[in-house]
Design a protein around this motif. Structure first.
Motif, mmCIF file in Angstrom:
data_model
loop_
_atom_site.group_PDB
_atom_site.id
_atom_site.type_symbol
_atom_site.label_atom_id
_atom_site.label_comp_id
_atom_site.label_asym_id
_atom_site.label_seq_id
_atom_site.Cartn_x
_atom_site.Cartn_y
_atom_site.Cartn_z
ATOM 1 N N LEU A 52 0.690 -1.119 0.307
ATOM 2 C CA LEU A 52 0.150 0.297 -0.465
ATOM 3 C C LEU A 52 1.020 0.501 0.084
ATOM 4 O O LEU A 52 1.293 1.595 0.861
ATOM 5 C CB LEU A 52 -1.018 0.708 0.714
ATOM 6 C CG LEU A 52 -1.471 -0.842 1.549
ATOM 7 C CD1 LEU A 52 -2.580 -1.102 2.506
ATOM 8 C CD2 LEU A 52 -2.367 -1.513 -0.023
ATOM 9 N N THR A 53 1.141 1.546 -1.350
ATOM 10 C CA THR A 53 2.139 2.734 -1.364
ATOM 11 C C THR A 53 1.925 4.023 -0.704
ATOM 12 O O THR A 53 0.921 4.110 -0.746
ATOM 13 C CB THR A 53 2.752 3.063 -2.812
ATOM 14 O OG1 THR A 53 3.060 1.579 -3.331
ATOM 15 C CG2 THR A 53 3.740 3.438 -3.307
ATOM 16 N N GLY A 54 2.658 4.639 -0.048
ATOM 17 C CA GLY A 54 2.181 5.494 0.484
ATOM 18 C C GLY A 54 1.271 5.938 1.813
ATOM 19 O O GLY A 54 1.069 6.915 1.671
ATOM 20 N N CYS A 55 1.118 4.696 2.032
ATOM 21 C CA CYS A 55 -0.076 4.303 3.393
ATOM 22 C C CYS A 55 1.097 4.310 5.046
ATOM 23 O O CYS A 55 2.052 4.056 4.253
ATOM 24 C CB CYS A 55 -0.480 2.988 3.379
ATOM 25 S SG CYS A 55 -1.778 3.891 2.153
ATOM 26 N N HIS A 56 0.694 4.912 5.130
ATOM 27 C CA HIS A 56 0.864 4.001 6.871
ATOM 28 C C HIS A 56 0.268 3.722 7.396
ATOM 29 O O HIS A 56 -1.020 4.257 8.100
ATOM 30 C CB HIS A 56 1.491 5.302 7.981
ATOM 31 C CG HIS A 56 1.901 5.098 9.291
ATOM 32 N ND1 HIS A 56 1.308 6.208 10.362
ATOM 33 C CD2 HIS A 56 2.303 4.166 9.928
ATOM 34 C CE1 HIS A 56 2.118 6.059 11.297
ATOM 35 N NE2 HIS A 56 2.893 4.843 11.409
ATOM 36 N N VAL A 57 0.593 2.523 7.745
ATOM 37 C CA VAL A 57 -0.663 1.126 8.197
ATOM 38 C C VAL A 57 -0.598 0.941 8.995
ATOM 39 O O VAL A 57 0.991 0.176 9.675
ATOM 40 C CB VAL A 57 -0.106 0.086 7.465
ATOM 41 C CG1 VAL A 57 -1.263 -1.423 7.444
ATOM 42 C CG2 VAL A 57 -0.997 0.419 5.726
ATOM 43 N N VAL A 58 -1.459 0.676 10.216
ATOM 44 C CA VAL A 58 -1.197 0.369 11.494
ATOM 45 C C VAL A 58 -2.130 -0.860 11.744
ATOM 46 O O VAL A 58 -3.273 -0.302 11.653
ATOM 47 C CB VAL A 58 -1.586 1.709 12.463
ATOM 48 C CG1 VAL A 58 -1.579 0.722 14.141
ATOM 49 C CG2 VAL A 58 -0.496 2.996 12.046
ATOM 50 N N ALA A 59 -1.185 -1.870 12.165
ATOM 51 C CA ALA A 59 -2.856 -2.788 12.729
ATOM 52 C C ALA A 59 -2.420 -3.588 13.996
ATOM 53 O O ALA A 59 -1.043 -4.367 13.972
ATOM 54 C CB ALA A 59 -2.241 -3.997 11.191
ATOM 55 N N PRO A 60 -3.487 -3.308 14.546
ATOM 56 C CA PRO A 60 -3.615 -3.824 16.609
ATOM 57 C C PRO A 60 -3.835 -5.153 16.319
ATOM 58 O O PRO A 60 -4.785 -5.895 15.240
ATOM 59 C CB PRO A 60 -4.368 -2.916 17.103
ATOM 60 C CG PRO A 60 -5.035 -2.551 15.379
ATOM 61 C CD PRO A 60 -4.860 -2.365 14.697
ATOM 62 N N ASP A 61 -3.018 -5.580 17.184
ATOM 63 C CA ASP A 61 -3.649 -7.282 17.676
ATOM 64 C C ASP A 61 -4.989 -6.797 18.121
ATOM 65 O O ASP A 61 -5.123 -6.090 19.229
ATOM 66 C CB ASP A 61 -3.327 -8.186 18.527
ATOM 67 C CG ASP A 61 -1.998 -8.342 17.742
ATOM 68 O OD1 ASP A 61 -1.620 -7.801 16.062
ATOM 69 O OD2 ASP A 61 -0.594 -8.276 18.834
ATOM 70 N N LEU A 62 -6.133 -7.510 17.668
ATOM 71 C CA LEU A 62 -7.458 -7.293 18.863
ATOM 72 C C LEU A 62 -7.268 -7.188 19.785
ATOM 73 O O LEU A 62 -7.127 -9.033 20.626
ATOM 74 C CB LEU A 62 -8.384 -7.004 18.045
ATOM 75 C CG LEU A 62 -8.962 -7.233 16.428
ATOM 76 C CD1 LEU A 62 -9.820 -6.947 15.615
ATOM 77 C CD2 LEU A 62 -9.008 -4.779 17.068
ATOM 78 N N SER A 63 -8.121 -7.194 21.404
ATOM 79 C CA SER A 63 -7.798 -7.856 22.294
ATOM 80 C C SER A 63 -8.479 -9.065 22.370
ATOM 81 O O SER A 63 -9.075 -9.730 21.395
ATOM 82 C CB SER A 63 -9.080 -7.272 23.677
ATOM 83 O OG SER A 63 -10.071 -7.362 22.760
ATOM 84 N N GLY A 64 -7.497 -9.814 23.309
ATOM 85 C CA GLY A 64 -7.665 -11.614 23.704
ATOM 86 C C GLY A 64 -6.507 -12.263 21.808
ATOM 87 O O GLY A 64 -7.367 -13.548 22.139
ATOM 88 N N GLN A 65 -6.522 -11.094 21.416
ATOM 89 C CA GLN A 65 -5.227 -11.805 20.546
ATOM 90 C C GLN A 65 -4.884 -11.698 19.638
ATOM 91 O O GLN A 65 -3.872 -10.616 20.217
ATOM 92 C CB GLN A 65 -6.559 -11.925 18.891
ATOM 93 C CG GLN A 65 -8.177 -12.845 18.975
ATOM 94 C CD GLN A 65 -8.739 -12.006 18.202
ATOM 95 O OE1 GLN A 65 -9.100 -12.186 16.813
ATOM 96 N NE2 GLN A 65 -9.794 -10.461 18.858
ATOM 97 N N GLY A 66 -3.692 -12.180 19.610
ATOM 98 C CA GLY A 66 -2.223 -11.894 18.758
ATOM 99 C C GLY A 66 -1.689 -11.965 20.367
ATOM 100 O O GLY A 66 -1.874 -12.879 21.455
ATOM 101 N N LEU A 67 -0.820 -10.555 21.069
ATOM 102 C CA LEU A 67 -0.011 -10.378 21.720
ATOM 103 C C LEU A 67 -0.494 -9.524 22.519
ATOM 104 O O LEU A 67 0.385 -8.827 24.073
ATOM 105 C CB LEU A 67 1.514 -9.682 20.937
ATOM 106 C CG LEU A 67 2.760 -9.983 20.100
ATOM 107 C CD1 LEU A 67 3.910 -9.583 20.509
ATOM 108 C CD2 LEU A 67 2.970 -11.779 21.470
ATOM 109 N N SER A 68 -1.921 -8.805 22.187
ATOM 110 C CA SER A 68 -2.133 -8.062 23.178
ATOM 111 C C SER A 68 -3.437 -8.587 24.177
ATOM 112 O O SER A 68 -3.579 -9.846 24.292
ATOM 113 C CB SER A 68 -4.263 -7.730 22.306
ATOM 114 O OG SER A 68 -3.006 -6.286 21.600
#
Length: 294
Positions: A52-68
């Motif tokens: 996604l050229t030119g984009c600042h992409v922020v992808a949170p781990d939603l609560s209870g998943q991943g490292l969140s």
């Protein structure tokens, strides 16, 4: 073509909850909030985000998943439960508004966010979903009862363990994920324990929702989407298995003011495959440019 960019680890404390996540692209780029699917995590965007050229992409781990962190013992994981924290996260990032990309369950959450907070969402991109399948109002009590019973049962269960990482990835493949998808999701989904590896995800995410939206409520969400909406479906994804979802694009086109849809080759996690991710990125960037969202 393979495109790689090292993701940056991110962390936020919001409303007493610990959120972790990843980001890609220039800090001053077009703001994009990326919301992952059920029992996935922010790393599921590692193939798409750098494209996604030119984009600042922020992808949170939603609560209870991943490292969140997991939600408190008395809290729930309905699809709207993260909305207050996501609205706060957008402000915490210093964004007035942003583009929201959601995959699967994350697309449902993204649609609710765009409907409930129209001033914060510049455009919505939904991958292989858009809104949840509606529930029959007559089943309200039955659904609520399942929520109570399943939440209590799941709360008492230990986190699921596997003898090793290979056993986990094999399980995901048996459930329909491609080998590369299974491998790519493993690291952030697992933690090492004495007897192997353990899933980080909160078991309560497997329980029934307390309430499921009716058709009237789903339609109200669709009508409330004031921003441009791009709905991209995987040719081998959920529409092939669920007739009610297969009818959704035509229905959404009648209710959403600016709605475009297309089908691309791939399975449900098509955004994690190089070729499909390239096509998705090209479609997204073209859509955003045409609608003045970049």
């Amino acid at each position: 073509m393979t495109v790689t960019e090292t993701a940056r680890e991110r962390e936020w404390q919001i409303d007493g909850l610990s959120y972790r996540g990843l980001s890609w692209g220039p800090e001053d780029g077009t703001p994009v909030l990326a919301l992952h699917g059920w029992m996935d995590h922010g790393g599921s965007f590692q193939t798409l985000a750098p494209r996604l050229t030119g984009c600042h992409v922020v992808a949170p781990d939603l609560s209870g998943q991943g490292l969140s962190g997991h939600r408190a013992a008395h809290a729930t994981y309905n699809i709207w439960d993260d909305l207050p924290q996501l609205a706060a996260l957008i402000e915490r990032l210093g964004w007035t508004d942003c583009i929201v990309i959601g995959h699967s369950r994350g697309a449902n959450i993204a649609a609710l966010l765009a409907a409930a907070q129209p001033g914060k969402v510049r455009a919505l991109v939904a991958l292989d979903s858009l809104v949840p399948e509606p529930n029959d109002p007559a089943r309200f009590a039955e659904t609520l009862g399942a929520f109570v019973d399943e939440t209590r049962r799941r709360k008492g269960r230990p986190l699921r363990t596997f003898p090793d990482r290979a056993a986990y990835t094999k399980r995901r493949q048996e459930q329909g994920n491609a080998p590369r998808t299974s491998e790519a999701l493993a690291d952030r989904a697992l933690e090492t324990v004495e007897d192997g590896v353990r899933m980080r995800g909160d078991p309560r995410l497997f329980a029934s929702s307390a309430v499921r939206l009716t058709q009237a409520q789903v339609d109200a969400v669709l009508r409330a989407l004031r921003c441009p909406v791009l709905n991209i479906w995987a040719e081998g994804g959920v529409k092939q298995r669920r007739p009610q979802i297969a009818a959704l694009p035509a229905h959404a086109a009648e209710l959403v003011a600016i709605y475009e849809t297309l089908d691309l080759p791939g399975d449900h996690h098509f955004h994690m495959e190089d070729e499909a991710a390239g096509r998705i990125a090209a479609a997204v960037l073209d859509f955003l440019a045409r609608h003045g969202a970049v």
